[in-house]
Structures are given as C-alpha cells and as structure tokens.
Design a protein around this motif. Structure first.
Motif, mmCIF file in Angstrom:
data_model
loop_
_atom_site.group_PDB
_atom_site.id
_atom_site.type_symbol
_atom_site.label_atom_id
_atom_site.label_comp_id
_atom_site.label_asym_id
_atom_site.label_seq_id
_atom_site.Cartn_x
_atom_site.Cartn_y
_atom_site.Cartn_z
ATOM 1 N N UNK A 21 0.826 -1.201 0.000
ATOM 2 C CA UNK A 21 0.000 0.000 0.000
ATOM 3 C C UNK A 21 0.866 1.258 0.000
ATOM 4 N N UNK A 22 1.961 1.251 0.772
ATOM 5 C CA UNK A 22 2.861 2.404 0.825
ATOM 6 C C UNK A 22 3.485 2.651 -0.542
ATOM 7 N N UNK A 23 3.882 1.582 -1.218
ATOM 8 C CA UNK A 23 4.478 1.723 -2.547
ATOM 9 C C UNK A 23 3.464 2.293 -3.527
ATOM 10 N N UNK A 24 2.245 1.801 -3.466
ATOM 11 C CA UNK A 24 1.194 2.301 -4.358
ATOM 12 C C UNK A 24 0.887 3.765 -4.068
ATOM 13 N N UNK A 25 0.769 4.116 -2.791
ATOM 14 C CA UNK A 25 0.489 5.501 -2.408
ATOM 15 C C UNK A 25 1.582 6.436 -2.907
ATOM 16 N N UNK A 26 2.842 6.028 -2.728
ATOM 17 C CA UNK A 26 3.958 6.880 -3.151
ATOM 18 C C UNK A 26 3.934 7.074 -4.657
ATOM 19 N N UNK A 27 3.744 6.003 -5.400
ATOM 20 C CA UNK A 27 3.727 6.120 -6.850
ATOM 21 C C UNK A 27 2.572 6.993 -7.323
ATOM 22 N N UNK A 28 1.439 6.935 -6.650
ATOM 23 C CA UNK A 28 0.308 7.790 -7.016
ATOM 24 C C UNK A 28 0.603 9.260 -6.737
ATOM 25 N N UNK A 29 1.243 9.535 -5.605
ATOM 26 C CA UNK A 29 1.601 10.917 -5.272
ATOM 27 C C UNK A 29 2.577 11.487 -6.303
ATOM 28 N N UNK A 30 3.557 10.675 -6.697
ATOM 29 C CA UNK A 30 4.538 11.137 -7.671
ATOM 30 C C UNK A 30 3.904 11.301 -9.052
ATOM 31 N N UNK A 31 3.005 10.386 -9.400
ATOM 32 C CA UNK A 31 2.323 10.484 -10.699
ATOM 33 C C UNK A 31 1.484 11.750 -10.798
ATOM 34 N N UNK A 32 0.924 12.168 -9.650
ATOM 35 C CA UNK A 32 0.114 13.390 -9.622
ATOM 36 C C UNK A 32 0.959 14.625 -9.915
ATOM 37 N N UNK A 33 2.259 14.525 -9.644
ATOM 38 C CA UNK A 33 3.179 15.627 -9.940
ATOM 39 C C UNK A 33 3.762 15.398 -11.327
ATOM 40 N N UNK A 34 2.927 15.538 -12.329
ATOM 41 C CA UNK A 34 3.354 15.253 -13.694
ATOM 42 C C UNK A 34 4.511 16.115 -14.149
ATOM 43 N N UNK A 35 4.513 17.358 -13.707
ATOM 44 C CA UNK A 35 5.628 18.268 -14.006
ATOM 45 C C UNK A 35 5.674 19.326 -12.919
ATOM 46 N N UNK A 36 6.864 19.742 -12.572
ATOM 47 C CA UNK A 36 7.001 20.804 -11.583
ATOM 48 C C UNK A 36 8.415 21.370 -11.617
ATOM 49 N N UNK A 37 8.566 22.514 -10.994
ATOM 50 C CA UNK A 37 9.880 23.118 -10.804
ATOM 51 C C UNK A 37 9.974 23.577 -9.352
ATOM 52 N N UNK A 38 11.193 23.711 -8.862
ATOM 53 C CA UNK A 38 11.397 24.152 -7.482
ATOM 54 C C UNK A 38 12.850 24.571 -7.308
ATOM 55 N N UNK A 39 13.072 25.394 -6.290
ATOM 56 C CA UNK A 39 14.425 25.677 -5.844
ATOM 57 C C UNK A 39 14.750 24.708 -4.715
ATOM 58 N N UNK A 40 16.038 24.460 -4.485
ATOM 59 C CA UNK A 40 16.396 23.550 -3.413
ATOM 60 C C UNK A 40 17.608 24.063 -2.640
ATOM 61 N N UNK A 41 17.662 23.667 -1.387
ATOM 62 C CA UNK A 41 18.874 23.812 -0.582
ATOM 63 C C UNK A 41 19.268 22.407 -0.143
#
Length: 202
Positions: A21-41
């Motif tokens: 279930x954790x693997x499925x949840x994670x993959x769904x969350x990442x799939x929802x982020x089809x594209x994005x940008x961000x700054x990082x530290x």
C-alpha cells in the motif's frame, strides 16, 4: 506450535500488504506531480552526522524520466535527463559524462521521482508514516541505501533525504514549488559547448 506459525504468517501477510500500500500511495503521489519546478537547498552530513557542505540550486521535472538538476553554489554542476540518457556536466573541469538512464537511476535516486517505470521500484522496500515515505534498497552493495520523501498537505514534495552506503547523508529542502512551470523547449536536452570533453559511456 501451529497457532504460533499461523500468527506469524498473518503478521507477515499484514506487513507485506502495508508495504504494498505504501508503494502504491507513493507512486500515485509522484504520478500526480506530472511536471514541476522548485528551488532547493542541500545540507550534506558525514557518517558521524557532522555538517560537511551546503549547496543550493533549482530543479525541473516532467514525467516520464525527464529531469534537470542545476546546482549553482558553492560549485556549479548540471544533471539533465531526456528520458533515455543522462548528462552529468561539471563546468569547472569542462567535462560531461553521458550514461544510459537505467544505469544513472542506481546512483541518482532523484530519477525515481520522475520515473514512469514501476518495475524500478521492485528493487526497493517502501514504508510510510505521516506522509513521509522511506525507500530502502534491497541491494546492500548499492551506493544509495535509503531515500526518504516528505510531502506537504497539498501533496507537493517538500523534503527528501539521501543516505549513501558509507553513511553520508544529504538533506534537500524544496521551495518556490510550481506545479505548472513554463519549461523551455530545450530544458531536458544538453548540448556541450565547444571545448567540453565528452565521456560517453552509453
């Protein structure tokens, strides 16, 4: 004795279901982020937990498998994936290394975030607690042993941590998160400048 064995089997079955279930949840969350940008530290710690180095930069991502990771300080570097190959550019030494995507995934776990191939996740165990997912390698010889991802209450990736086999840890914090970025046509391509040495490992 049979009861003990049966109880153990039930616990194992429940544990396996939780991990699935954790693997499925994670993959769904990442799939929802089809594209994005961000700054990082980025904060790097040695194996004893002592701070070693701080870095910052920006990232851009478009699923599947396209990724641009640009470190701007203290030293500049660039990692670009076009979905097939990965370019790793060091402007200080004027050299770029090119490797196949599947080879790069083993040492660059960020590419798991952008990946569309579920088979890659078979090499990892995944657990979850309070929107924090812990991804652990099943291979003790792999460079990246643990990869932790934390999402905010809007489903955006907020932080992730990478732990290497030697114990070194890198913590990344994302800001200026944009789920609808305007991406340049060449954002996920790399063309070496004249004079740049090319180490093509494909």
């Amino acid at each position: 004795m049979k009861k003990v064995i049966m109880a153990g089997m039930m616990l194992w079955s429940a544990s396996t279901q939780v991990l699935a279930d954790a693997a499925t949840d994670l993959q769904q969350k990442l799939s929802a982020l089809g594209r994005f940008s961000a700054d990082f530290t980025q904060q790097v710690y040695d194996e004893s937990g002592e701070p070693m180095q701080t870095a910052e930069g920006s990232m851009q991502l478009a699923r599947p498998d396209r990724f641009r990771w640009h470190t701007t300080s203290p030293d500049e570097s660039l990692i670009v994936s076009d979905g097939t190959d990965v370019w790793m550019y060091d402007p200080f030494v004027e050299q770029v290394s090119i490797v196949p995507l599947e080879q790069a995934v083993q040492n660059t776990p960020f590419l798991l975030i952008s990946g569309g191939d579920k088979a890659r996740w078979q090499n990892y165990r995944i657990s979850e607690q309070n929107d924090t997912y812990v991804v652990t390698s099943k291979d003790p010889a792999e460079l990246i042993q643990r990869f932790t991802l934390r999402f905010d209450n809007q489903g955006r990736l907020a932080r992730f941590t990478v732990v290497e086999s030697g114990g070194q840890r890198s913590e990344f914090t994302l800001s200026e998160f944009n789920t609808s970025p305007e991406l340049a046509a060449n954002a996920f391509r790399f063309t070496p400048l004249a004079g740049v040495m090319v180490d093509d490992q494909r």
